[in-house]
Scaffold this motif. Structure first.
Motif, mmCIF file in Angstrom:
data_model
loop_
_atom_site.group_PDB
_atom_site.id
_atom_site.type_symbol
_atom_site.label_atom_id
_atom_site.label_comp_id
_atom_site.label_asym_id
_atom_site.label_seq_id
_atom_site.Cartn_x
_atom_site.Cartn_y
_atom_site.Cartn_z
ATOM 1 N N LYS A 1 9.462 8.115 7.316
ATOM 2 C CA LYS A 1 9.337 8.229 5.864
ATOM 3 C C LYS A 1 8.119 7.427 5.403
ATOM 4 C CE LYS A 1 14.075 9.391 4.701
ATOM 5 N NZ LYS A 1 15.290 9.075 3.909
ATOM 6 N N PRO A 2 7.462 7.871 4.325
ATOM 7 C CA PRO A 2 6.204 7.237 3.917
ATOM 8 C C PRO A 2 6.385 5.824 3.389
ATOM 9 C CG PRO A 2 6.829 8.962 2.374
ATOM 10 C CD PRO A 2 7.761 9.078 3.535
ATOM 11 N N LEU A 3 5.361 5.012 3.656
ATOM 12 C CA LEU A 3 5.319 3.615 3.227
ATOM 13 C C LEU A 3 4.047 3.377 2.432
ATOM 14 C CD1 LEU A 3 6.259 0.581 3.402
ATOM 15 C CD2 LEU A 3 4.904 0.446 5.512
ATOM 16 N N MET A 4 4.161 2.619 1.352
ATOM 17 C CA MET A 4 2.986 2.143 0.629
ATOM 18 C C MET A 4 3.266 0.725 0.148
ATOM 19 S SD MET A 4 3.018 4.208 -3.008
ATOM 20 C CE MET A 4 4.401 4.134 -4.157
ATOM 21 N N THR A 5 2.255 0.090 -0.391
ATOM 22 C CA THR A 5 2.416 -1.223 -0.981
ATOM 23 C C THR A 5 1.541 -1.287 -2.216
ATOM 24 O OG1 THR A 5 2.425 -3.595 -0.525
ATOM 25 C CG2 THR A 5 0.580 -2.336 0.349
ATOM 26 N N CYS A 6 1.657 -2.364 -2.990
ATOM 27 C CA CYS A 6 0.882 -2.443 -4.227
ATOM 28 C C CYS A 6 -0.499 -3.024 -3.932
ATOM 29 C CB CYS A 6 1.585 -3.303 -5.267
ATOM 30 S SG CYS A 6 1.670 -5.050 -4.853
ATOM 31 N N CYS A 7 -1.491 -2.540 -4.666
ATOM 32 C CA CYS A 7 -2.836 -3.082 -4.531
ATOM 33 C C CYS A 7 -3.628 -2.721 -5.781
ATOM 34 C CB CYS A 7 -3.533 -2.517 -3.297
ATOM 35 S SG CYS A 7 -5.067 -3.382 -2.901
ATOM 36 N N SER A 8 -4.048 -3.733 -6.517
ATOM 37 C CA SER A 8 -4.814 -3.483 -7.734
ATOM 38 C C SER A 8 -6.305 -3.686 -7.522
ATOM 39 C CB SER A 8 -4.336 -4.400 -8.864
ATOM 40 O OG SER A 8 -4.501 -5.756 -8.499
ATOM 41 N N SER A 9 -6.688 -4.194 -6.340
ATOM 42 C CA SER A 9 -8.097 -4.482 -6.115
ATOM 43 C C SER A 9 -8.359 -4.612 -4.627
ATOM 44 C CB SER A 9 -8.493 -5.773 -6.834
ATOM 45 O OG SER A 9 -9.866 -5.969 -6.823
ATOM 46 N N THR A 10 -9.558 -4.211 -4.201
ATOM 47 C CA THR A 10 -9.908 -4.281 -2.782
ATOM 48 C C THR A 10 -11.228 -4.989 -2.523
ATOM 49 O OG1 THR A 10 -11.026 -2.141 -2.916
ATOM 50 C CG2 THR A 10 -8.713 -2.114 -2.253
ATOM 51 N N GLY A 11 -12.070 -5.143 -3.545
ATOM 52 C CA GLY A 11 -13.436 -5.561 -3.299
ATOM 53 C C GLY A 11 -13.781 -7.023 -3.445
ATOM 54 N N PRO A 12 -13.293 -7.725 -4.473
ATOM 55 C CA PRO A 12 -13.789 -9.081 -4.750
ATOM 56 C C PRO A 12 -13.444 -10.104 -3.673
ATOM 57 C CG PRO A 12 -12.719 -8.137 -6.684
ATOM 58 C CD PRO A 12 -12.418 -7.220 -5.536
ATOM 59 N N ILE A 13 -14.338 -11.058 -3.485
ATOM 60 C CA ILE A 13 -14.121 -12.154 -2.536
ATOM 61 C C ILE A 13 -12.879 -12.960 -2.889
ATOM 62 C CG2 ILE A 13 -15.072 -14.382 -1.763
ATOM 63 C CD1 ILE A 13 -17.835 -13.121 -1.866
ATOM 64 N N THR A 14 -12.565 -13.075 -4.173
ATOM 65 C CA THR A 14 -11.425 -13.886 -4.594
ATOM 66 C C THR A 14 -10.110 -13.397 -4.007
ATOM 67 O OG1 THR A 14 -11.348 -12.560 -6.623
ATOM 68 C CG2 THR A 14 -12.466 -14.701 -6.745
ATOM 69 N N LEU A 15 -10.048 -12.148 -3.554
ATOM 70 C CA LEU A 15 -8.821 -11.642 -2.934
ATOM 71 C C LEU A 15 -8.487 -12.389 -1.650
ATOM 72 C CD1 LEU A 15 -9.333 -7.801 -3.420
ATOM 73 C CD2 LEU A 15 -7.931 -9.329 -4.802
ATOM 74 N N ASN A 16 -9.504 -12.993 -1.018
ATOM 75 C CA ASN A 16 -9.248 -13.764 0.197
ATOM 76 C C ASN A 16 -8.273 -14.900 -0.071
ATOM 77 O OD1 ASN A 16 -11.115 -12.149 1.510
ATOM 78 N ND2 ASN A 16 -12.789 -13.621 1.313
ATOM 79 N N SER A 17 -8.266 -15.410 -1.304
ATOM 80 C CA SER A 17 -7.431 -16.568 -1.620
ATOM 81 C C SER A 17 -5.953 -16.232 -1.579
ATOM 82 C CB SER A 17 -7.802 -17.126 -2.995
ATOM 83 O OG SER A 17 -7.489 -16.181 -4.007
ATOM 84 N N ILE A 18 -5.601 -14.949 -1.757
ATOM 85 C CA ILE A 18 -4.195 -14.558 -1.674
ATOM 86 C C ILE A 18 -3.954 -13.586 -0.514
ATOM 87 C CG2 ILE A 18 -3.683 -14.986 -4.108
ATOM 88 C CD1 ILE A 18 -3.934 -11.937 -4.561
ATOM 89 N N SER A 19 -4.941 -13.457 0.368
ATOM 90 C CA SER A 19 -4.805 -12.631 1.579
ATOM 91 C C SER A 19 -4.420 -11.188 1.262
ATOM 92 C CB SER A 19 -3.771 -13.246 2.533
ATOM 93 O OG SER A 19 -4.098 -14.581 2.821
ATOM 94 N N LEU A 20 -4.986 -10.648 0.197
ATOM 95 C CA LEU A 20 -4.742 -9.257 -0.162
ATOM 96 C C LEU A 20 -5.873 -8.417 0.423
ATOM 97 C CD1 LEU A 20 -3.042 -7.196 -1.718
ATOM 98 C CD2 LEU A 20 -4.426 -7.683 -3.738
ATOM 99 N N ASN A 21 -5.569 -7.677 1.476
ATOM 100 C CA ASN A 21 -6.604 -6.957 2.222
ATOM 101 C C ASN A 21 -6.071 -5.587 2.619
ATOM 102 O OD1 ASN A 21 -8.590 -6.043 3.984
ATOM 103 N ND2 ASN A 21 -8.912 -8.035 4.922
ATOM 104 N N LEU A 22 -6.264 -4.612 1.726
ATOM 105 C CA LEU A 22 -5.734 -3.280 1.959
ATOM 106 C C LEU A 22 -6.333 -2.633 3.203
ATOM 107 C CD1 LEU A 22 -3.925 -0.982 0.907
ATOM 108 C CD2 LEU A 22 -5.902 -0.146 -0.388
#
Length: 710
Positions: A313-334
């Motif tokens: 069955k399909p899986l997804m997760t939330c992601c509002s942004s992929t590009g900015p360096i600041t995403l590294n601070s919360i380990s959000l890496n789609l």
């Protein structure tokens, strides 16, 4: 542990060998555990393609309230039946659960909750409406003091709040795992990791107790509720850079990367911590860069475990942004977790008046669309929030313009209290879905954008925190170019790091590349680019380029020097700091000639040309909307809520010269929900061997229109 093995495998091995976690690890100490891991091979099969058992196109949030836990009370059952029928009538094909979000806060009520969701599935399935589960797996709400409690209830009612009393919280558990034992640990003082923006305590993605607990919960959920898909949030680390310092994370950092986590006082690692946490970290320090990579690895392993449990069955997760360096601070890496996902969702966050300023979001939308495309043309979905119907129309229009599925969601609960005149979710989207089904039923997943240029975004730059001498990141320049292309009606798509390094993929298309301010570049990417140039491919290159390698180490000689010395005839250096000026230079020199040239009317309308099967359509989106604020309602940031939309465009009689050498634009009529049943004829005349002049009357249209064949 090495990159081919981590604790996610141990979960499967535990099931096979009959080991049990209880309250502690079965090993004597962490070192013994790591030795055990190193002896084992990866038992998880690689997931090669997306699981697409259905295609979401018209999606809406299924909002829950706290008394839904009273199921099977008659009022709850009746509400399910009534809403399921209303969703079907509204043309919604997929409902996504929204509420009971911080899921393990409801561990004592999983029986009632699962029975409620099973009933929802039963009713929705009667109308062939799919139901996707949606929850946050790695948090519990734990406001610290009255001020945090009031903040939580003011801004985050949409979670559906039911959290433990501070005394009871010390004993809260599921499947024998005390929540406080599996939380992340703050490196500064050893306290449990806390996200003040959401008043959450966070579980550690590396903790085998947490992974065991989540796996067992998922297995139970799958057994008791026939969901059609799963959105498991939040595959990131909201407490930020100072988590996690538990024994498991320290052991993994030591084993995978050969480092110890430095103390918080070490500024050579942590950088200037007087700034906001988003800007901490010394990217010149390879240990810090490795720390970020290890955190991304941990989350990717967790997502892979989730997918392994869910199966087909399909899986997804939330992601509002992929590009900015600041995403590294919360380990959000789609991009890091994409191989384990089946649907890709852009959370186009916005309730307030600033949502009409959407052009900078185009880059994120098309970046996520490319991530989905490279994952076997997986469905891409844009989630937009609203309180009133006009905001729902804005979100629907953006999804149409971007060529992705629309997920419409009211979000009254993000306000302190529900407005008395707030419409129901199904009432917001019903008129738009019904208009679409009757007048313009275009399958977004079958649509193919007409691409004139490929805009390169290399995530090595983000991962290594690369910025130029002026402090501008690669992504910032990418967004500028995205807006320039958008406002000049130039069809573009993203090209990312793997495709740039793949010579065959890169050279498969002849469309030019635009690369600007890209510091971190691999040797493989350079070689692929050189082959492209040698085959007469065209590259527009802005400096600096290749000052660092893909791991963030500074090169002795920038790769730009290697390229420029070769004197490739189709390598054109970008010289202006203004992307709009440079684009004008490119056009004047005829190095780049766009397909669409506007010759009359206000330039505030953006056009996007897209092929649907054997036909071509033109989508119009207003870049100059005027937001009319609600007279009293404001969001948590004290910005007015969007009430209505008007337009700042005064001349809607638009004329364009279009190169139709490779496309067919015949017998088009203009349609829009704002026109209702009415259509407007499109005037067209041939002006050259492969050009036509087309005129469009967008009078009375404020937001969106589409020109498509009769």
């Amino acid at each position: 542990m090495d990159s081919q093995f981590s604790r996610r495998k141990f979960i499967k091995i535990n099931a096979v060998m009959g080991l049990g976690f209880g309250f502690t690890s079965p090993f004597k100490d962490v070192n013994e555990e790591v030795k055990f891991f190193s002896l084992l091979k990866d038992s998880f099969a690689r997931i090669d393609g997306p699981d697409v058992t259905f295609e979401p196109r018209r999606v809406a949030s299924w909002w829950c309230v706290l008394d839904d836990l009273l199921w099977p009370e008659k009022k709850v059952v009746d509400r399910i039946k009534r809403r399921a029928a209303a969703f079907a009538e509204a043309g919604i094909d997929t409902a996504v659960n929204f509420g009971f979000h911080v899921r393990f806060d409801f561990a004592d009520y999983f029986g009632q909750l699962n029975a409620y969701y099973a009933n929802v599935c039963e009713e929705l399935h009667k109308y062939n409406v799919k139901f996707i589960e949606h929850y946050s797996c790695n948090h519990v709400e734990r406001p610290r003091g009255d001020a945090e409690k009031f903040k939580l209830h003011k801004h985050h009612r949409h979670h559906t709040l039911l959290y433990s009393d501070p005394i009871a919280a010390a004993h809260a558990q599921y499947e024998g795992h005390l929540f406080q034992d599996i939380c992340e640990r703050d490196i500064r003082d050893g306290s449990r990791g806390y996200a003040p923006q959401y008043q959450l305590e966070a579980f550690c993605h590396n903790n085998p107790g947490f992974l065991d607990m989540h796996r067992k919960y998922l297995q139970r959920l799958i057994k008791e509720v026939p969901h059609d898909g799963y959105e498991v949030d939040d595959m990131c680390d909201y407490p930020g850079l100072t988590t996690c310092g538990c024994d498991f994370c320290r052991a993994r950092f030591r084993k995978d990367y050969g480092h110890e986590i430095p103390p918080f006082e070490d500024k050579s690692f942590w950088g200037d911590t007087t700034k906001h946490m988003l800007y901490w970290g010394n990217y010149e320090n390879t240990v810090f860069r490795d720390w970020l990579k290890m955190k991304d690895d941990s989350i990717a392993d967790h997502v892979k475990m989730i997918k392994g449990v869910i199966g087909k069955k399909p899986l997804m997760t939330c992601c509002s942004s992929t590009g900015p360096i600041t995403l590294n601070s919360i380990s959000l890496n789609l991009e890091r977790i994409a191989e384990h996902l089946d649907f890709f969702m852009l959370e186009n966050v916005g309730l307030n008046v600033f949502g009409v300023n959407w052009t900078s979001k185009d880059a994120e939308a098309l970046q996520q669309k490319d991530i989905a495309a490279k994952r076997g043309n997986a469905p891409a979905i844009a989630l937009s929030y609203t309180v009133y119907k006009e905001g729902g129309y804005l979100g629907w229009s953006l999804a149409r313009f971007w060529g992705v599925a629309n997920w419409s969601s009211t979000l009254h609960q993000r306000l302190e209290e529900d407005p008395e005149d707030a419409p129901e979710m199904e009432d917001v989207i019903a008129p738009l879905n019904q208009w679409e089904l009757k007048h313009s039923d275009l399958n977004c997943r079958e649509g193919v954008d007409v691409v004139e240029i490929r805009l390169v975004n290399n995530s090595y730059c983000r991962e290594n925190g690369w910025k130029n001498a002026a402090g501008k990141a690669h992504w910032e320049k990418v967004v500028e170019w995205s807006e320039a292309f958008l406002k000049n009606n130039i069809g573009y798509r993203f090209l990312r790091k793997d495709e740039l390094a793949d010579t065959d993929a890169l050279c498969k298309e002849k469309t030019p590349l635009l690369i600007d301010n890209m510091g971190s570049v691999s040797d493989k990417q350079l070689k692929s680019m050189q082959t492209f140039l040698e085959k007469n491919g065209q590259v527009f290159l802005g400096m600096p380029f290749g000052t660092h390698d893909e791991n963030g180490f500074k090169r002795k000689v920038p790769l730009s020097e290697i390229l420029t010395k070769k004197k490739y005839k189709n390598l054109h250096q970008i010289k202006s700091n203004s992307v709009f000026d440079e684009l004008d230079n490119m056009k004047r020199a005829e190095r780049f000639v766009p397909m669409i040239k506007q010759v009359a009317g206000d330039p505030g309308w953006a056009l996007r040309l897209r092929q649907h099967n054997n036909t071509y359509v033109i989508h119009f989106m207003n870049t100059a909307m005027k937001a009319i604020p609600h007279p009293t309602l404001r969001d948590g940031g004290n910005s007015p809520i969007l009430d209505r939309i008007e337009s700042n465009i005064t001349n809607n009689e638009l004329t364009y010269d279009i190169d139709v050498g490779k496309v067919s634009l015949e017998n088009l009529v203009l349609k829009s929900p704002e026109l209702g049943e009415r259509t407007v004829a499109v005037k067209s005349e041939k002006t050259g061997p492969s050009t036509i002049r087309m005129s469009f009357d967008l009078e009375s249209i404020n937001v969106y229109a589409v020109a498509q064949p009769l």
